[in-house]
Write a protein that holds these residues in place. Sequence first.
Motif, PDB file in Angstrom:
ATOM      1  N   GLY A 135     146.982 117.126 -55.644  1.00  0.00           N
ATOM      2  CA  GLY A 135     146.519 118.443 -55.230  1.00  0.00           C
ATOM      3  C   GLY A 135     145.894 118.488 -53.848  1.00  0.00           C
ATOM      4  O   GLY A 135     145.644 119.572 -53.318  1.00  0.00           O
ATOM      5  N   ASP A 136     145.629 117.319 -53.244  1.00  0.00           N
ATOM      6  CA  ASP A 136     145.061 117.314 -51.894  1.00  0.00           C
ATOM      7  C   ASP A 136     146.010 117.992 -50.918  1.00  0.00           C
ATOM      8  O   ASP A 136     147.225 117.780 -50.961  1.00  0.00           O
ATOM      9  N   ARG A 137     145.419 118.775 -50.038  1.00  0.00           N
ATOM     10  CA  ARG A 137     146.160 119.456 -48.973  1.00  0.00           C
ATOM     11  C   ARG A 137     145.953 118.654 -47.696  1.00  0.00           C
ATOM     12  O   ARG A 137     144.830 118.484 -47.239  1.00  0.00           O
ATOM     13  N   VAL A 138     147.070 118.165 -47.134  1.00  0.00           N
ATOM     14  CA  VAL A 138     147.025 117.181 -46.057  1.00  0.00           C
ATOM     15  C   VAL A 138     147.618 117.726 -44.764  1.00  0.00           C
ATOM     16  O   VAL A 138     148.683 118.345 -44.778  1.00  0.00           O
ATOM     17  N   LEU A 139     146.937 117.445 -43.666  1.00  0.00           N
ATOM     18  CA  LEU A 139     147.494 117.630 -42.335  1.00  0.00           C
ATOM     19  C   LEU A 139     148.007 116.262 -41.912  1.00  0.00           C
ATOM     20  O   LEU A 139     147.243 115.298 -41.867  1.00  0.00           O
ATOM     21  N   LEU A 140     149.289 116.158 -41.615  1.00  0.00           N
ATOM     22  CA  LEU A 140     149.933 114.897 -41.242  1.00  0.00           C
ATOM     23  C   LEU A 140     150.150 114.884 -39.731  1.00  0.00           C
ATOM     24  O   LEU A 140     150.807 115.777 -39.194  1.00  0.00           O
ATOM     25  N   ILE A 141     149.589 113.877 -39.043  1.00  0.00           N
ATOM     26  CA  ILE A 141     149.633 113.828 -37.577  1.00  0.00           C
ATOM     27  C   ILE A 141     150.285 112.552 -37.070  1.00  0.00           C
ATOM     28  O   ILE A 141     150.011 111.458 -37.570  1.00  0.00           O
ATOM     29  N   ASP A 142     151.127 112.713 -36.048  1.00  0.00           N
ATOM     30  CA  ASP A 142     151.681 111.586 -35.302  1.00  0.00           C
ATOM     31  C   ASP A 142     151.785 112.004 -33.833  1.00  0.00           C
ATOM     32  O   ASP A 142     151.567 113.166 -33.501  1.00  0.00           O
ATOM     33  N   GLY A 200     162.699 111.719 -36.881  1.00  0.00           N
ATOM     34  CA  GLY A 200     162.040 112.295 -38.044  1.00  0.00           C
ATOM     35  C   GLY A 200     161.771 111.325 -39.168  1.00  0.00           C
ATOM     36  O   GLY A 200     161.097 111.661 -40.137  1.00  0.00           O
ATOM     37  N   GLY A 201     162.278 110.107 -39.064  1.00  0.00           N
ATOM     38  CA  GLY A 201     162.154 109.152 -40.155  1.00  0.00           C
ATOM     39  C   GLY A 201     160.730 108.827 -40.551  1.00  0.00           C
ATOM     40  O   GLY A 201     160.404 108.762 -41.739  1.00  0.00           O
ATOM     41  N   THR A 202     159.868 108.636 -39.570  1.00  0.00           N
ATOM     42  CA  THR A 202     158.484 108.265 -39.873  1.00  0.00           C
ATOM     43  C   THR A 202     157.753 109.400 -40.578  1.00  0.00           C
ATOM     44  O   THR A 202     157.082 109.182 -41.591  1.00  0.00           O
ATOM     45  N   LEU A 203     157.877 110.606 -40.058  1.00  0.00           N
ATOM     46  CA  LEU A 203     157.209 111.747 -40.695  1.00  0.00           C
ATOM     47  C   LEU A 203     157.756 112.012 -42.096  1.00  0.00           C
ATOM     48  O   LEU A 203     156.984 112.304 -43.015  1.00  0.00           O
ATOM     49  N   ILE A 224     149.661 108.612 -38.664  1.00  0.00           N
ATOM     50  CA  ILE A 224     150.687 107.584 -38.770  1.00  0.00           C
ATOM     51  C   ILE A 224     150.476 106.522 -37.700  1.00  0.00           C
ATOM     52  O   ILE A 224     150.254 106.816 -36.530  1.00  0.00           O
ATOM     53  N   ASP A 225     150.561 105.260 -38.140  1.00  0.00           N
ATOM     54  CA  ASP A 225     150.409 104.071 -37.300  1.00  0.00           C
ATOM     55  C   ASP A 225     151.365 104.142 -36.117  1.00  0.00           C
ATOM     56  O   ASP A 225     152.548 104.402 -36.289  1.00  0.00           O
ATOM     57  N   ALA A 226     150.914 103.951 -34.953  1.00  0.00           N
ATOM     58  CA  ALA A 226     149.550 103.654 -34.542  1.00  0.00           C
ATOM     59  C   ALA A 226     148.974 104.798 -33.731  1.00  0.00           C
ATOM     60  O   ALA A 226     147.782 105.085 -33.808  1.00  0.00           O
ATOM     61  N   ARG A 227     149.781 105.477 -32.936  1.00  0.00           N
ATOM     62  CA  ARG A 227     149.223 106.530 -32.079  1.00  0.00           C
ATOM     63  C   ARG A 227     148.774 107.748 -32.864  1.00  0.00           C
ATOM     64  O   ARG A 227     147.902 108.498 -32.411  1.00  0.00           O
ATOM     65  N   GLY A 228     149.306 107.950 -34.059  1.00  0.00           N
ATOM     66  CA  GLY A 228     148.818 109.033 -34.910  1.00  0.00           C
ATOM     67  C   GLY A 228     147.388 108.802 -35.367  1.00  0.00           C
ATOM     68  O   GLY A 228     146.686 109.740 -35.744  1.00  0.00           O
ATOM     69  N   PHE A 229     146.942 107.537 -35.338  1.00  0.00           N
ATOM     70  CA  PHE A 229     145.545 107.224 -35.682  1.00  0.00           C
ATOM     71  C   PHE A 229     144.595 107.818 -34.659  1.00  0.00           C
ATOM     72  O   PHE A 229     143.515 108.293 -34.995  1.00  0.00           O
ATOM     73  N   ILE A 230     144.971 107.725 -33.397  1.00  0.00           N
ATOM     74  CA  ILE A 230     144.082 108.149 -32.314  1.00  0.00           C
ATOM     75  C   ILE A 230     143.755 109.627 -32.464  1.00  0.00           C
ATOM     76  O   ILE A 230     142.588 110.019 -32.547  1.00  0.00           O
ATOM     77  N   LEU A 231     144.779 110.441 -32.481  1.00  0.00           N
ATOM     78  CA  LEU A 231     144.585 111.884 -32.577  1.00  0.00           C
ATOM     79  C   LEU A 231     144.106 112.286 -33.965  1.00  0.00           C
ATOM     80  O   LEU A 231     143.194 113.106 -34.102  1.00  0.00           O
TER      81      LEU A 231
END
Length: 179
Positions: A115-122, A128-131, A59-66
């Motif tokens: 069907g893609d299995r996703v790891l969501l990172i921030d 909690g709104g962004t996630l 998630i933009d923007a710091r979630g991009f880094i990790l």
Amino acid sequence: MLDANYIRDRIRTVPDWPQPGVQFRDITPLLQDRKSFRVLVDIFVHRYMDQQLDVVAGIDARGFILGAVVAYELNLGFVPIRKKGKLPFQTVSEDYELEYGSATVELHADACKSGDRVLLIDDLIATGGTLLAANRLLNRLGAQVVEAAVIVDLPELGGSRLIAQEQIPLFTVCQFDGH
């Protein structure tokens, strides 16, 4: 957990930013130090290396880094979830509330497939709104968030509770009490 305290001790608190009353948890000191950054990345890589995942979404923007580094280490693709107006192709969008306003996130319409299995990172979870908005976007494309992962939880703002109510598994490295 030793790693949690190690990471927590390297996060700077900036009072009254971006507005009065907000205690901003700044992860840049953690990222600037090569040992701290390695420990952080390793926490996530070791957690997810044996899981069946198709892609990492950050998630933009710091979630991009990790997220991008973890995706690379896990040999997975990376999907950016951006603030409105930043993606050049056809998008799907979702509005959400922040602790100090509202915003919109977008995702390319072809960013992942059904069907893609996703790891969501921030970087952190506050209200909690962004996630939640990112999860809804991925679900609209038919993907499943296997787990949402953040460095910092701010439990008093209630976001982790909302994530749990939506039955989205959540992994946090450390937490800060208060705002």
